[in-house]
Design a protein around this motif. Sequence first.
Motif, mmCIF file in Angstrom:
data_model
loop_
_atom_site.group_PDB
_atom_site.id
_atom_site.type_symbol
_atom_site.label_atom_id
_atom_site.label_comp_id
_atom_site.label_asym_id
_atom_site.label_seq_id
_atom_site.Cartn_x
_atom_site.Cartn_y
_atom_site.Cartn_z
ATOM 1 N N THR A 103 -11.896 -5.670 -8.022
ATOM 2 C CA THR A 103 -10.707 -6.348 -8.513
ATOM 3 C C THR A 103 -10.087 -7.164 -7.394
ATOM 4 O O THR A 103 -9.898 -6.670 -6.280
ATOM 5 N N LYS A 104 -9.740 -8.420 -7.693
ATOM 6 C CA LYS A 104 -9.140 -9.294 -6.698
ATOM 7 C C LYS A 104 -7.662 -8.988 -6.585
ATOM 8 O O LYS A 104 -6.957 -8.878 -7.580
ATOM 9 N N ALA A 105 -7.172 -8.844 -5.346
ATOM 10 C CA ALA A 105 -5.763 -8.533 -5.115
ATOM 11 C C ALA A 105 -4.909 -9.745 -5.441
ATOM 12 O O ALA A 105 -5.313 -10.897 -5.250
ATOM 13 N N GLU A 106 -3.718 -9.488 -5.968
ATOM 14 C CA GLU A 106 -2.763 -10.550 -6.244
ATOM 15 C C GLU A 106 -2.150 -11.001 -4.934
ATOM 16 O O GLU A 106 -1.664 -10.194 -4.147
ATOM 17 N N ASP A 107 -2.161 -12.325 -4.685
ATOM 18 C CA ASP A 107 -1.706 -12.809 -3.384
ATOM 19 C C ASP A 107 -0.215 -13.095 -3.331
ATOM 20 O O ASP A 107 0.375 -13.152 -2.275
ATOM 21 N N ASP A 108 0.444 -13.325 -4.509
ATOM 22 C CA ASP A 108 1.880 -13.595 -4.555
ATOM 23 C C ASP A 108 2.297 -14.762 -3.657
ATOM 24 O O ASP A 108 3.406 -14.840 -3.147
ATOM 25 N N GLY A 109 1.348 -15.695 -3.451
ATOM 26 C CA GLY A 109 1.683 -16.860 -2.651
ATOM 27 C C GLY A 109 1.483 -16.689 -1.168
ATOM 28 O O GLY A 109 1.661 -17.610 -0.401
ATOM 29 N N TYR A 110 1.094 -15.486 -0.739
ATOM 30 C CA TYR A 110 0.948 -15.246 0.688
ATOM 31 C C TYR A 110 -0.335 -15.871 1.228
ATOM 32 O O TYR A 110 -0.428 -16.213 2.382
ATOM 33 N N GLU A 111 -1.335 -16.013 0.366
ATOM 34 C CA GLU A 111 -2.612 -16.541 0.842
ATOM 35 C C GLU A 111 -2.469 -17.987 1.272
ATOM 36 O O GLU A 111 -3.025 -18.407 2.273
ATOM 37 N N GLU A 112 -1.668 -18.793 0.485
ATOM 38 C CA GLU A 112 -1.488 -20.178 0.855
ATOM 39 C C GLU A 112 -0.802 -20.288 2.203
ATOM 40 O O GLU A 112 -1.121 -21.147 3.026
ATOM 41 N N LYS A 113 0.194 -19.412 2.452
ATOM 42 C CA LYS A 113 0.875 -19.429 3.746
ATOM 43 C C LYS A 113 -0.095 -19.082 4.869
ATOM 44 O O LYS A 113 -0.035 -19.660 5.948
ATOM 45 N N ALA A 114 -0.991 -18.152 4.613
ATOM 46 C CA ALA A 114 -1.948 -17.754 5.639
ATOM 47 C C ALA A 114 -2.909 -18.904 5.946
ATOM 48 O O ALA A 114 -3.263 -19.141 7.095
ATOM 49 N N GLY A 169 13.559 9.141 -12.672
ATOM 50 C CA GLY A 169 12.365 9.480 -11.904
ATOM 51 C C GLY A 169 11.264 8.447 -11.976
ATOM 52 O O GLY A 169 10.697 8.046 -10.952
ATOM 53 N N SER A 170 10.952 7.989 -13.183
ATOM 54 C CA SER A 170 9.856 7.037 -13.322
ATOM 55 C C SER A 170 10.161 5.693 -12.666
ATOM 56 O O SER A 170 9.319 5.159 -11.937
ATOM 57 N N PRO A 171 11.358 5.100 -12.868
ATOM 58 C CA PRO A 171 11.662 3.860 -12.138
ATOM 59 C C PRO A 171 11.633 4.046 -10.622
ATOM 60 O O PRO A 171 11.193 3.149 -9.894
ATOM 61 N N LEU A 172 12.091 5.211 -10.143
ATOM 62 C CA LEU A 172 12.086 5.465 -8.695
ATOM 63 C C LEU A 172 10.681 5.403 -8.134
ATOM 64 O O LEU A 172 10.406 4.683 -7.157
ATOM 65 N N TRP A 173 9.756 6.141 -8.727
ATOM 66 C CA TRP A 173 8.395 6.196 -8.205
ATOM 67 C C TRP A 173 7.638 4.890 -8.438
ATOM 68 O O TRP A 173 6.849 4.465 -7.596
ATOM 69 N N SER A 174 7.867 4.254 -9.580
ATOM 70 C CA SER A 174 7.198 2.973 -9.845
ATOM 71 C C SER A 174 7.659 1.918 -8.847
ATOM 72 O O SER A 174 6.856 1.123 -8.351
ATOM 73 N N ALA A 175 8.970 1.908 -8.542
ATOM 74 C CA ALA A 175 9.490 0.939 -7.571
ATOM 75 C C ALA A 175 8.930 1.205 -6.183
ATOM 76 O O ALA A 175 8.596 0.269 -5.440
ATOM 77 N N LYS A 176 8.827 2.484 -5.820
ATOM 78 C CA LYS A 176 8.263 2.820 -4.508
ATOM 79 C C LYS A 176 6.817 2.358 -4.400
ATOM 80 O O LYS A 176 6.423 1.736 -3.400
ATOM 81 N N CYS A 177 6.021 2.654 -5.414
ATOM 82 C CA CYS A 177 4.607 2.263 -5.386
ATOM 83 C C CYS A 177 4.457 0.744 -5.381
ATOM 84 O O CYS A 177 3.603 0.196 -4.664
ATOM 85 N N THR A 178 5.266 0.061 -6.183
ATOM 86 C CA THR A 178 5.220 -1.405 -6.207
ATOM 87 C C THR A 178 5.600 -1.973 -4.847
ATOM 88 O O THR A 178 4.966 -2.914 -4.341
ATOM 89 N N TYR A 179 6.627 -1.419 -4.226
ATOM 90 C CA TYR A 179 7.086 -1.889 -2.915
ATOM 91 C C TYR A 179 5.993 -1.730 -1.866
ATOM 92 O O TYR A 179 5.720 -2.661 -1.092
ATOM 93 N N LEU A 180 5.354 -0.560 -1.826
ATOM 94 C CA LEU A 180 4.308 -0.344 -0.832
ATOM 95 C C LEU A 180 3.096 -1.237 -1.088
ATOM 96 O O LEU A 180 2.454 -1.709 -0.145
ATOM 97 N N THR A 181 2.777 -1.471 -2.353
ATOM 98 C CA THR A 181 1.633 -2.331 -2.679
ATOM 99 C C THR A 181 1.899 -3.770 -2.255
ATOM 100 O O THR A 181 1.030 -4.440 -1.678
ATOM 101 N N LEU A 210 -6.422 -1.392 -8.732
ATOM 102 C CA LEU A 210 -7.045 -1.744 -10.012
ATOM 103 C C LEU A 210 -6.189 -2.687 -10.846
ATOM 104 O O LEU A 210 -6.716 -3.494 -11.615
ATOM 105 N N PHE A 211 -4.852 -2.585 -10.706
ATOM 106 C CA PHE A 211 -3.971 -3.370 -11.579
ATOM 107 C C PHE A 211 -2.960 -4.156 -10.737
ATOM 108 O O PHE A 211 -1.751 -3.919 -10.823
ATOM 109 N N PRO A 212 -3.432 -5.102 -9.920
ATOM 110 C CA PRO A 212 -2.515 -5.818 -9.012
ATOM 111 C C PRO A 212 -1.527 -6.729 -9.740
ATOM 112 O O PRO A 212 -0.436 -6.970 -9.235
ATOM 113 N N ALA A 213 -1.897 -7.246 -10.900
ATOM 114 C CA ALA A 213 -1.027 -8.172 -11.620
ATOM 115 C C ALA A 213 -0.024 -7.450 -12.512
ATOM 116 O O ALA A 213 0.932 -8.057 -12.991
ATOM 117 N N GLU A 214 -0.234 -6.171 -12.774
ATOM 118 C CA GLU A 214 0.678 -5.386 -13.627
ATOM 119 C C GLU A 214 1.111 -4.124 -12.888
ATOM 120 O O GLU A 214 1.016 -3.009 -13.421
#
Length: 507
Positions: free
Chosen positions: A482-493, A150-162, A420-424
């Motif tokens: 809190t600044k959002a984590e860009d994951d490299g997308y900002e440079e592409k933009a 259950g916990s990996p399922l919901w954590s993965a879903k939330c991470t994916y949507l974020t 609140l926790f974009p990097a974690e």
Amino acid sequence: MTEEQMNVPWWIWGQRKRAFSDATLVKGCLSAATEILLEGIGKTAMISRNFKNVLVVSLGFLSLFTAYGGLQSLQSSLNAEEGMGVASLSVIYASIIISSMFLPPLMIKNLGCKWTIVAGMACYVSYSFGNLYPGWYTLMPTSVILGLGGSPLWSAKCTYLTISGNKQAVKEGKRGPDIINQYFGIFFFIFQSSAVWGNLMSSLIFGQDTNIADISYEQLQSCGAADCGLTISSNSTTSRPAQKLVWTLVGCYIGVGVLAMLIVAIFLDNIDREQTSRFRGNREPFCHTFLATFRLLKDWRLLALIPLTMYSGFEQSFLAGEYTKNYVTCALGIHYVGYVMMCFGASNSLCSFLFGRLARYTGRAALFFLAAAANFACIIVLLYWRPHPNELGVFFVFPALWGMADAIWQTQTNALYGILFPAEKEAAFANYRMWESLGFVIAFAYSTFLCLEYKLYILLAVLLLTVVTYPVVEYHEYKNSTKAEDDGYEEKAVAMDSSKNSGQTRL
């Protein structure tokens, strides 16, 4: 002057020169316009892909929780013998707490969000198989399996949507929190309607039972908070339906659970494949990943959100375990549980979509206080209301209001953790599931020995504590965004914007 120019009249040569200049200009304009057009097509494709992924995740969860949500609503009534149904729910959420401590970061970083979701769904389907022949030896093991997934399922879903929300925000030049809120609103709009379909299935199937009798006056006296609620007499309203009907229902639930796994496995994009490959190539020490969930507890903001997160578990368990048993089943019969929970699901689904979009105009705080006010009013009324079959409409008012409030708790709390926790993200959502599950466990644990009146007082106390601690976090985020984590997308933009400006300059 060339020989060709000498042999051509001057006015013809001038026309040729102007035509060549015009052709060069047109060619340049077409080149720039084509580049801008192709860029727009690429942007539209990105919007379509991100939105498509949100829909796939949402439809997968809709199918999965059509099965699990229906079973959860019925456990306190369907498997009431020795409190077996409620005990299985307690084991589920206790297992989720354990899995939240280490499994989500490990699974998400090794398998990626997509395959973690598929694996978690398989664990949920196992619980449906356990309900084919419910007993301590079948429900308890499958409850543990469900909880571990259950916990990996919901954590993965939330991470994916974020991740999807942040990517889309960079592409559109909008604020990440706004897109994340919108995506979570769309998800919960579709997902929460699972309560409608799952409970509709149970009501239609159990409605075929011929062993339905009138409710006695003595039975009605034990309904609601006026009586302790622990010794509801056994009659036709609380007895199990025919076993054939139970098998039919559980078989349908197994089918839609397997369908959910196929939807995600076939149609969902693996958007974090590169990050997963990098993690496997540069594997962190096991202890570092294992303790990621606990390291985040050093952040005071997470500690301040614990009452809010636990309240989400308390309020959901109250509706699924106490309201369905002590109000609906007691006064109307088990065949009405599905219809009442359908009302909850419909309200929850519509309000999730509405508040996901409304949050950008009102802010989170206003919505949270609206949900708190709705729950507070319901709790006070439930303390004094004596349920009676003649007041049929009232049985649906409470789940409708509860669904509106739960839509806010779910959409806004999930979005808040992602912001609140974009990097974690993995550890943050693992904490979310851990503390929410602790609320479930505590509520289901005291369900069999505390009177209903005291359960309502506990629910009210946790709600008031939430109203005190949450505004502190919200005020801090307002002052120190809190600044959002860009994951490299900002440079592409930025590169895309530079290309666009260059094309417009040439044009």
